[in-house]
Scaffold this motif. Structure first.
Motif, PDB file in Angstrom:
ATOM      1  N   VAL A 206       1.019  -1.271  -0.121  1.00 15.51           N
ATOM      2  CA  VAL A 206       0.086  -0.098   0.035  1.00 15.51           C
ATOM      3  C   VAL A 206       0.903   1.282   0.101  1.00 15.51           C
ATOM      4  N   GLN A 207       1.866   1.346   0.912  1.00 11.63           N
ATOM      5  CA  GLN A 207       2.726   2.267   0.821  1.00 11.63           C
ATOM      6  C   GLN A 207       3.505   2.735  -0.469  1.00 11.63           C
ATOM      7  N   ASN A 208       3.680   1.637  -1.156  1.00 12.19           N
ATOM      8  CA  ASN A 208       4.240   1.896  -2.406  1.00 12.19           C
ATOM      9  C   ASN A 208       3.414   2.588  -3.677  1.00 12.19           C
ATOM     10  N   ASP A 209       2.196   2.818  -3.205  1.00  9.23           N
ATOM     11  CA  ASP A 209       1.125   3.544  -4.152  1.00  9.23           C
ATOM     12  C   ASP A 209       0.688   4.716  -3.261  1.00  9.23           C
ATOM     13  N   SER A 210       1.150   5.711  -3.381  1.00 10.01           N
ATOM     14  CA  SER A 210       0.768   6.968  -2.744  1.00 10.01           C
ATOM     15  C   SER A 210      -0.548   7.249  -2.874  1.00 10.01           C
ATOM     16  N   ASP A 211      -1.348   7.192  -3.907  1.00  9.24           N
ATOM     17  CA  ASP A 211      -2.771   7.740  -3.874  1.00  9.24           C
ATOM     18  C   ASP A 211      -3.433   6.630  -3.053  1.00  9.24           C
ATOM     19  N   LEU A 212      -3.438   5.342  -3.123  1.00  7.08           N
ATOM     20  CA  LEU A 212      -4.034   4.326  -2.451  1.00  7.08           C
ATOM     21  C   LEU A 212      -3.602   4.775  -0.904  1.00  7.08           C
ATOM     22  N   ASN A 213      -2.260   4.716  -0.581  1.00  9.70           N
ATOM     23  CA  ASN A 213      -2.129   4.881   0.871  1.00  9.70           C
ATOM     24  C   ASN A 213      -2.636   6.130   1.316  1.00  9.70           C
ATOM     25  N   ASP A 214      -2.746   7.161   0.605  1.00 13.36           N
ATOM     26  CA  ASP A 214      -3.808   8.554   1.261  1.00 13.36           C
ATOM     27  C   ASP A 214      -5.011   8.216   1.463  1.00 13.36           C
ATOM     28  N   ARG A 215      -5.683   7.506   0.486  1.00  8.31           N
ATOM     29  CA  ARG A 215      -7.120   7.168   0.881  1.00  8.31           C
ATOM     30  C   ARG A 215      -7.460   6.363   1.880  1.00  8.31           C
ATOM     31  N   ILE A 216      -6.594   5.385   2.142  1.00 11.62           N
ATOM     32  CA  ILE A 216      -6.689   4.211   3.138  1.00 11.62           C
ATOM     33  C   ILE A 216      -6.352   4.856   4.510  1.00 11.62           C
ATOM     34  N   ASN A 217      -5.338   5.827   4.474  1.00  6.84           N
ATOM     35  CA  ASN A 217      -5.032   6.620   5.820  1.00  6.84           C
ATOM     36  C   ASN A 217      -6.072   7.309   6.252  1.00  6.84           C
ATOM     37  N   LYS A 218      -6.825   7.956   5.250  1.00  6.41           N
ATOM     38  CA  LYS A 218      -7.953   8.811   5.600  1.00  6.41           C
ATOM     39  C   LYS A 218      -9.312   7.758   6.327  1.00  6.41           C
ATOM     40  N   ILE A 219      -9.493   6.878   5.794  1.00  6.44           N
ATOM     41  CA  ILE A 219     -10.477   5.981   6.230  1.00  6.44           C
ATOM     42  C   ILE A 219     -10.015   5.246   7.808  1.00  6.44           C
ATOM     43  N   ASP A 220      -8.930   5.292   7.644  1.00  9.10           N
ATOM     44  CA  ASP A 220      -8.320   4.596   8.907  1.00  9.10           C
ATOM     45  C   ASP A 220      -8.458   5.182  10.346  1.00  9.10           C
ATOM     46  N   LYS A 221      -8.913   6.495  10.023  1.00  3.59           N
ATOM     47  CA  LYS A 221      -9.173   7.364  11.177  1.00  3.59           C
ATOM     48  C   LYS A 221     -10.811   7.052  11.719  1.00  3.59           C
ATOM     49  N   ILE A 222     -11.377   6.569  11.018  1.00  4.84           N
ATOM     50  CA  ILE A 222     -12.675   6.219  11.548  1.00  4.84           C
ATOM     51  C   ILE A 222     -12.569   5.286  12.734  1.00  4.84           C
ATOM     52  N   GLU A 223     -13.427   5.556  13.872  1.00  2.00           N
ATOM     53  CA  GLU A 223     -13.144   4.646  15.245  1.00  2.00           C
ATOM     54  C   GLU A 223     -13.813   3.393  14.833  1.00  2.00           C
ATOM     55  N   LEU A 322     -21.429   1.995   8.191  1.00  2.00           N
ATOM     56  CA  LEU A 322     -19.876   1.947   7.947  1.00  2.00           C
ATOM     57  C   LEU A 322     -19.407   1.625   6.666  1.00  2.00           C
ATOM     58  N   LEU A 323     -19.904   0.735   6.200  1.00  2.00           N
ATOM     59  CA  LEU A 323     -19.357   0.240   4.702  1.00  2.00           C
ATOM     60  C   LEU A 323     -19.516   1.488   3.564  1.00  2.00           C
ATOM     61  N   VAL A 324     -20.744   2.478   3.914  1.00  2.00           N
ATOM     62  CA  VAL A 324     -21.137   3.328   3.069  1.00  2.00           C
ATOM     63  C   VAL A 324     -20.135   4.675   3.196  1.00  2.00           C
ATOM     64  N   LEU A 325     -19.865   4.710   4.625  1.00  2.04           N
ATOM     65  CA  LEU A 325     -18.881   5.757   5.007  1.00  2.04           C
ATOM     66  C   LEU A 325     -17.462   5.688   4.394  1.00  2.04           C
ATOM     67  N   ILE A 326     -17.163   4.093   4.526  1.00  3.91           N
ATOM     68  CA  ILE A 326     -15.894   3.839   3.885  1.00  3.91           C
ATOM     69  C   ILE A 326     -16.025   4.210   2.328  1.00  3.91           C
ATOM     70  N   TYR A 327     -16.891   4.014   1.719  1.00  2.00           N
ATOM     71  CA  TYR A 327     -17.084   3.986   0.338  1.00  2.00           C
ATOM     72  C   TYR A 327     -16.966   5.496  -0.144  1.00  2.00           C
ATOM     73  N   THR A 328     -17.647   6.240   0.765  1.00  2.00           N
ATOM     74  CA  THR A 328     -17.899   7.688   0.380  1.00  2.00           C
ATOM     75  C   THR A 328     -16.345   8.294   0.563  1.00  2.00           C
ATOM     76  N   ILE A 329     -15.956   8.063   1.678  1.00  2.00           N
ATOM     77  CA  ILE A 329     -14.391   8.877   1.816  1.00  2.00           C
ATOM     78  C   ILE A 329     -13.277   8.277   0.514  1.00  2.00           C
ATOM     79  N   PHE A 330     -13.580   7.076   0.461  1.00  2.00           N
ATOM     80  CA  PHE A 330     -12.449   6.215  -0.624  1.00  2.00           C
ATOM     81  C   PHE A 330     -12.676   7.104  -2.207  1.00  2.00           C
ATOM     82  N   LYS A 331     -14.204   7.054  -2.377  1.00  2.00           N
ATOM     83  CA  LYS A 331     -14.407   7.618  -3.851  1.00  2.00           C
ATOM     84  C   LYS A 331     -14.058   9.060  -3.780  1.00  2.00           C
ATOM     85  N   LYS A 332     -14.567   9.808  -2.981  1.00  2.00           N
ATOM     86  CA  LYS A 332     -14.492  11.257  -2.904  1.00  2.00           C
ATOM     87  C   LYS A 332     -13.214  11.638  -2.511  1.00  2.00           C
ATOM     88  N   ASN A 333     -12.365  10.729  -1.982  1.00  2.00           N
ATOM     89  CA  ASN A 333     -10.935  11.250  -1.497  1.00  2.00           C
ATOM     90  C   ASN A 333     -11.205  12.500  -0.618  1.00  2.00           C
TER      91      ASN A 333
END
Length: 343
Positions: A206-223, A322-333
Motif C-alpha cells: 500500500v505504501q508503494n502506491d501514494s494515492d491508495l495509501n493516502d485514501r486508506i489513511n483517511k479511512i483508517d481514522k474512523i473509530e 460503516l461500509l457506506v462511509l468507507i465507500y464515500t471517503i474512498f471515492k471522494k478522497n
C-alpha cells in the motif's frame, strides 16, 4: 459446417453465463438492427479450463461468420467467475461483469415464473442484449495481490481463533494433556507470526502506491476501523470499480434488506446474504467496535435495539452505514469528519 444465414443485420452478440462453483450455464443471443432478439437454448459446461474451451467452441458455432460486437456477460458471484473472466480477457474477448442486483432487478421485469440455471443464463443473455454496460476492468497486479493476501490473512485469523478456543477449553478441562496443550500453543504462535508477516507485506504494498495509501489513511481514522478492515474492503471491491452507488454496494455485500410481505401477512425482514461474503465479514467485526467507540453509530445502534429489540438487526444496520462511509471517503478522497454519517 453449414453457416447460419442472417437476412437482417446483426448489431450485437451476447453470451450470457450463469456461474456456480462447478458449472457454467451459457446462452447465446443476437440483437438485430430492428431490435429483434434471438436467444438459443442454454448449454452447461464444467467450470474449469476444459469447460472454458468448450464454451469458446459453443460460441464459435453459434457465431458463425457474424462480425457484430460480441460480449460475454456474467455476474460477480463470489470468486467463481474470476477464472473464466481472466481466461476470456487473456484471449482479448470482451467481458462484462455485473453486480447480481442488476440482473435480479432486470429479471423482475420479465414474465419468468420458474427459476433454473438455464433460465438464468437466458435471462443474463437478454440483459446483455438490452443494456449498455462497461467492460470488466481487470484488477491491477496490486489489487490482485491485496485480495489474495487479505483473504489469506482472514483465513489464518479464523484458524487462530479456533486454536485459541481449543487452548481455553484444554486449560479449563480436568487434567489436560500437557503435550497437547503445548502443541496447540505452538500452532497458535505460528499463526500469529504469519498474521504479522502478511500485515507487514500488505502495508509495504500500500505504501508503494501514494494515492491508495493516502485514501486508506483517511479511512483508517474512523473509530473502530483498522488498516486490515480498509484494505480488505478495497481489495474485495477492486477499489470500488464496479460500484456506482451506495445501494449497489450494500447489495454486493449482501447487506441489503429483504422484505417478505404478501397481502396482510408480514414476515421477518432479513438481509439477503447473496453478495460477497468476504466483504460482509470484513465490515461486521468493525461494526461491533464502532457501536462502542463511534458516538454517531453508537446512537444508531442503541436506537435500533430499543425499537427492534434485536441486537443483530442493529449491528447489521451499523455495518451497512460503516461500509457506506468507507465507500464515500474512498471515492471522494475526502477527510473523515468524526461522527458524520452520510444518509
Amino acid at each position: 459446417m453449414k453457416q447460419r444465414k442472417y437476412p437482417v443485420e446483426i448489431i450485437k452478440q451476447v453470451v450470457g453465463i450463469d456461474i456456480s462453483k462447478d458449472t457454467l450455464v451459457a446462452g447465446y443471443g443476437t440483437l438485430s438492427i430492428n431490435q429483434e432478439q434471438k436467444i438459443t437454448p442454454a448449454k452447461t459446461f464444467d467450470n474449469n479450463l476444459s469447460g472454458f474451451r468448450e464454451l469458446i467452441s459453443f460460441t464459435k458455432k453459434n457465431k458463425g461468420t457474424l462480425t457484430a460486437p460480441l460480449y460475454f456477460v456474467m455476474e460477480a458471484t463470489g470468486v467463481y467467475y474470476e477464472n473464466l473472466a481472466y481466461f476470456l480477457t487473456e484471449k482479448h474477448l470482451k467481458v462484462i461483469v455485473v453486480l447480481p442486483n442488476k440482473t435480479k432487478n432486470f429479471s423482475k421485469t420479465l414474465d419468468i415464473k420458474s427459476k433454473t440455471d438455464k433460465l438464468d443464463a437466458q435471462m443474463i443473455t437478454q440483459f446483455g442484449l438490452e443494456r449498455q454496460m462497461q467492460p470488466w476492468q481487470v484488477p491491477s497486479p496490486l489489487m490482485k495481490a491485496l485480495k489474495a493476501l487479505t483473504r489469506e490473512y482472514n483465513s489464518i485469523k479464523r484458524m487462530a481463533a479456533q486454536v485459541k478456543n481449543q487452548i481455553h477449553a484444554k486449560e479449563y478441562s480436568y487434567e489436560p494433556l500437557k503435550e497437547s496443550l503445548k502443541r496447540s500453543k505452538a500452532t497458535l504462535s505460528v499463526f500469529q507470526k504469519q498474521l504479522k508477516e502478511i500485515e507487514k507485506q500488505l502495508k509495504e504494498l500500500v505504501q508503494n502506491d501514494s494515492d491508495l495509501n493516502d485514501r486508506i489513511n483517511k479511512i483508517d481514522k474512523i473509530e473502530g476501523v483498522g488498516f486490515m478492515t480498509v484494505v480488505s474492503i478495497v481489495a474485495e471491491t477492486n477499489g470500488f470499480a464496479l460500484i456506482e452507488n451506495t445501494k449497489q454496494l450494500t447489495s454486493y455485500a449482501g447487506l441489503d434488506v429483504v422484505h417478505n410481505e404478501s397481502g396482510l401477512k408480514k414476515h421477518k425482514t432479513t438481509i439477503s446474504k447473496k453478495g460477497n461474503r468476504f466483504l460482509r465479514q470484513a465490515v461486521y467485526m468493525p461494526a461491533l467496535s464502532a457501536c462502542k467507540h463511534n458516538q454517531r453509530l453508537k446512537h444508531t445502534y442503541i436506537r435500533l435495539v430499543i425499537k427492534k429489540n434485536i441486537k443483530k438487526i442493529a449491528i447489521v444496520a451499523v455495518a451497512r452505514k460503516l461500509l457506506v462511509l468507507i465507500y464515500t471517503i474512498f471515492k471522494k478522497n475526502v477527510d473523515y469528519v468524526p461522527n458524520y454519517i452520510p444518509a
